[in-house]
Write a protein that holds these residues in place. Sequence first.
Motif, mmCIF file in Angstrom:
data_model
loop_
_atom_site.group_PDB
_atom_site.id
_atom_site.type_symbol
_atom_site.label_atom_id
_atom_site.label_comp_id
_atom_site.label_asym_id
_atom_site.label_seq_id
_atom_site.Cartn_x
_atom_site.Cartn_y
_atom_site.Cartn_z
ATOM 1 N N GLY A 78 0.812 -1.209 0.000
ATOM 2 C CA GLY A 78 0.000 0.000 0.000
ATOM 3 C C GLY A 78 0.847 1.262 0.000
ATOM 4 O O GLY A 78 0.559 2.224 -0.734
ATOM 5 N N LEU A 79 1.911 1.269 0.788
ATOM 6 C CA LEU A 79 2.798 2.432 0.835
ATOM 7 C C LEU A 79 3.471 2.671 -0.512
ATOM 8 O O LEU A 79 3.649 3.816 -0.933
ATOM 9 C CB LEU A 79 3.862 2.226 1.919
ATOM 10 N N TYR A 86 -0.026 12.736 2.147
ATOM 11 C CA TYR A 86 -0.036 12.123 3.475
ATOM 12 C C TYR A 86 -0.547 10.688 3.389
ATOM 13 O O TYR A 86 -1.288 10.331 2.463
ATOM 14 C CB TYR A 86 -0.924 12.908 4.438
ATOM 15 N N ILE A 87 -0.167 9.899 4.394
ATOM 16 C CA ILE A 87 -0.635 8.520 4.541
ATOM 17 C C ILE A 87 -1.457 8.406 5.814
ATOM 18 O O ILE A 87 -1.044 8.887 6.880
ATOM 19 C CB ILE A 87 0.557 7.537 4.647
ATOM 20 N N ALA A 88 -2.618 7.760 5.689
ATOM 21 C CA ALA A 88 -3.418 7.404 6.857
ATOM 22 C C ALA A 88 -3.709 5.909 6.790
ATOM 23 O O ALA A 88 -3.632 5.291 5.720
ATOM 24 C CB ALA A 88 -4.712 8.206 6.900
ATOM 25 N N ILE A 89 -4.044 5.338 7.929
ATOM 26 C CA ILE A 89 -4.291 3.896 8.030
ATOM 27 C C ILE A 89 -5.635 3.678 8.714
ATOM 28 O O ILE A 89 -5.926 4.301 9.744
ATOM 29 C CB ILE A 89 -3.176 3.203 8.834
ATOM 30 N N LEU A 90 -6.439 2.795 8.140
ATOM 31 C CA LEU A 90 -7.719 2.427 8.745
ATOM 32 C C LEU A 90 -7.823 0.913 8.763
ATOM 33 O O LEU A 90 -7.912 0.280 7.708
ATOM 34 C CB LEU A 90 -8.881 3.036 7.945
ATOM 35 N N LEU A 101 -10.060 12.618 8.904
ATOM 36 C CA LEU A 101 -8.957 12.982 8.018
ATOM 37 C C LEU A 101 -8.840 14.496 7.850
ATOM 38 O O LEU A 101 -7.737 15.016 7.701
ATOM 39 C CB LEU A 101 -9.127 12.300 6.658
ATOM 40 N N GLU A 102 -9.962 15.183 7.878
ATOM 41 C CA GLU A 102 -9.919 16.644 7.783
ATOM 42 C C GLU A 102 -9.176 17.230 8.973
ATOM 43 O O GLU A 102 -8.307 18.111 8.815
ATOM 44 C CB GLU A 102 -11.337 17.216 7.714
ATOM 45 N N LYS A 103 -9.466 16.746 10.171
ATOM 46 C CA LYS A 103 -8.794 17.256 11.371
ATOM 47 C C LYS A 103 -7.302 16.957 11.331
ATOM 48 O O LYS A 103 -6.465 17.810 11.641
ATOM 49 C CB LYS A 103 -9.424 16.645 12.628
ATOM 50 N N LEU A 104 -6.960 15.748 10.942
ATOM 51 C CA LEU A 104 -5.549 15.374 10.874
ATOM 52 C C LEU A 104 -4.807 16.184 9.817
ATOM 53 O O LEU A 104 -3.691 16.673 10.046
ATOM 54 C CB LEU A 104 -5.416 13.880 10.576
ATOM 55 N N TYR A 105 -5.430 16.330 8.648
ATOM 56 C CA TYR A 105 -4.789 17.035 7.535
ATOM 57 C C TYR A 105 -4.526 18.497 7.878
ATOM 58 O O TYR A 105 -3.401 18.994 7.688
ATOM 59 C CB TYR A 105 -5.654 16.936 6.275
ATOM 60 N N TYR A 106 -5.531 19.189 8.387
ATOM 61 C CA TYR A 106 -5.335 20.614 8.670
ATOM 62 C C TYR A 106 -4.401 20.833 9.853
ATOM 63 O O TYR A 106 -3.685 21.841 9.907
ATOM 64 C CB TYR A 106 -6.686 21.317 8.863
ATOM 65 N N ALA A 107 -4.363 19.903 10.776
ATOM 66 C CA ALA A 107 -3.377 19.994 11.854
ATOM 67 C C ALA A 107 -1.968 19.862 11.298
ATOM 68 O O ALA A 107 -1.061 20.626 11.666
ATOM 69 C CB ALA A 107 -3.630 18.899 12.896
ATOM 70 N N ALA A 108 -1.748 18.916 10.376
ATOM 71 C CA ALA A 108 -0.428 18.736 9.775
ATOM 72 C C ALA A 108 -0.014 19.953 8.966
ATOM 73 O O ALA A 108 1.131 20.425 9.048
ATOM 74 C CB ALA A 108 -0.429 17.490 8.886
ATOM 75 N N GLU A 109 -0.940 20.479 8.182
ATOM 76 C CA GLU A 109 -0.637 21.622 7.333
ATOM 77 C C GLU A 109 -0.374 22.886 8.138
ATOM 78 O O GLU A 109 0.406 23.747 7.722
ATOM 79 C CB GLU A 109 -1.796 21.863 6.361
ATOM 80 N N SER A 110 -1.009 23.009 9.293
ATOM 81 C CA SER A 110 -0.883 24.240 10.081
ATOM 82 C C SER A 110 0.527 24.466 10.603
ATOM 83 O O SER A 110 0.915 25.602 10.873
ATOM 84 C CB SER A 110 -1.862 24.204 11.270
ATOM 85 N N CYS A 111 1.303 23.379 10.748
ATOM 86 C CA CYS A 111 2.649 23.542 11.319
ATOM 87 C C CYS A 111 3.699 22.707 10.608
ATOM 88 O O CYS A 111 4.773 22.474 11.158
ATOM 89 C CB CYS A 111 2.636 23.225 12.811
ATOM 90 N N ASP A 112 3.382 22.240 9.406
ATOM 91 C CA ASP A 112 4.327 21.451 8.612
ATOM 92 C C ASP A 112 4.838 20.245 9.394
ATOM 93 O O ASP A 112 6.036 19.949 9.419
ATOM 94 C CB ASP A 112 5.501 22.334 8.161
ATOM 95 N N ALA A 113 3.913 19.521 10.034
ATOM 96 C CA ALA A 113 4.284 18.368 10.856
ATOM 97 C C ALA A 113 4.598 17.151 9.991
ATOM 98 O O ALA A 113 4.017 16.963 8.922
ATOM 99 C CB ALA A 113 3.154 18.036 11.825
ATOM 100 N N GLN A 114 5.518 16.341 10.467
ATOM 101 C CA GLN A 114 5.801 15.066 9.805
ATOM 102 C C GLN A 114 4.780 14.007 10.206
ATOM 103 O O GLN A 114 4.477 13.096 9.415
ATOM 104 C CB GLN A 114 7.202 14.584 10.203
ATOM 105 N N ASP A 169 6.548 11.615 2.174
ATOM 106 C CA ASP A 169 7.976 11.795 1.908
ATOM 107 C C ASP A 169 8.815 11.581 3.161
ATOM 108 O O ASP A 169 9.969 11.150 3.084
ATOM 109 C CB ASP A 169 8.261 13.162 1.268
ATOM 110 N N PHE A 170 8.248 11.861 4.334
ATOM 111 C CA PHE A 170 8.944 11.585 5.597
ATOM 112 C C PHE A 170 9.173 10.087 5.766
ATOM 113 O O PHE A 170 10.275 9.649 6.131
ATOM 114 C CB PHE A 170 8.120 12.144 6.764
ATOM 115 N N LEU A 171 8.148 9.279 5.483
ATOM 116 C CA LEU A 171 8.292 7.827 5.593
ATOM 117 C C LEU A 171 9.329 7.314 4.590
ATOM 118 O O LEU A 171 10.172 6.473 4.925
ATOM 119 C CB LEU A 171 6.946 7.141 5.350
ATOM 120 N N GLU A 172 9.272 7.835 3.368
ATOM 121 C CA GLU A 172 10.192 7.370 2.326
ATOM 122 C C GLU A 172 11.629 7.781 2.618
ATOM 123 O O GLU A 172 12.561 6.970 2.480
ATOM 124 C CB GLU A 172 9.741 7.905 0.970
#
Length: 355
Positions: A78-79, A86-90, A101-114, A169-172
Amino acid sequence: MSEPLVSLLVPIYNVESYLRQCLDSARNQTLEDIEVICINDGSTDSSPDIIREYMTEDPRFRIIDKANSGYGASMNMGLETAQGKYIAILESDDYFELDALEKLYYAAESCDAQVVKANFWMYWSKPEERNEPFALVTEEMSGRLVNPQIETDIFYLKPSIWSALYRRDFLEDNGIRFLETPGASYQDAAFNFKVWASATKAFFIQDEIIHYRQDNEASSVNSPSKVYCVCDEYAEMDRFLGNRPEKQCLKPVEEKMKYDTYMWNYDRLTEPLRRDFILRFAQEFKKDIESGYVDLGLFDSWKRDDLTALMNDPILFHARREAAEDESYLSKIQKFYRIGGLSLLIRALKQKIKS
């Protein structure tokens, strides 16, 4: 679909009873720019037919059909296929909150989190539906960037790799993949360790985003045949650190994790599996201590005492733990004798006299 915001990986093996609830929660996400990659690991039930129903109705759904080779191989495939930022797992017996996913995505984008990590619900569907919040993320952690190389307590959290979002890209770039061991389980452990061992920018939110099912009897956590899978995962962590000399400072953190995981695994087993595992437990920690990998200062005092006792005499440690809840002295003696014979009784008596 090319370059969606999120690639959602759904590993699937014979989960027809739960799969529609899972895939409905993916299809109805408020973050619509996603791809849903269903990795069918050789299911023999109706799971593949259910996946194809969703593919017919929604072009964001894709399927990878493969022979049964285990969770790690499925996730790595899958990877390799994912195109999202971004990658998410369910997991296929769980389901998302619709804005997960919306909450996770905007949290990541707000601070460039890995990595972004969230809380989740412990979920039971029977005998009646029930959700209990699992407060993985504390108020002190929430809403800020954390560097796991400095705040290492993060390593000791429940892995819960499915309550998170990861930059692809962080995982890779860090070579973060799953251990591929056919028939194995607990393969979230090494993946989670690699993430924290590599990340410098992790963000945490307190929202519960996923319902983590507790009543799937086929879950690997309920299988006594998976006795040594946790050992495989820690060997993989050793390999990962061994290839990165700059990360050797995390070896004591891994050893503390290992103690807690091994003790959890030991406590869940039944005889004679418990006796066999405690011998492996003691053998590995003797070697690790001799190698200088274990920092006993990281352990609570009672855990240090337990570790010393199980390394000195693992069968005596095991017998005492087995007999701890026996009310009568006679029943304790009988259990000691059954586990280790007269020699164990003598060792226990000598140690009692010394203490």
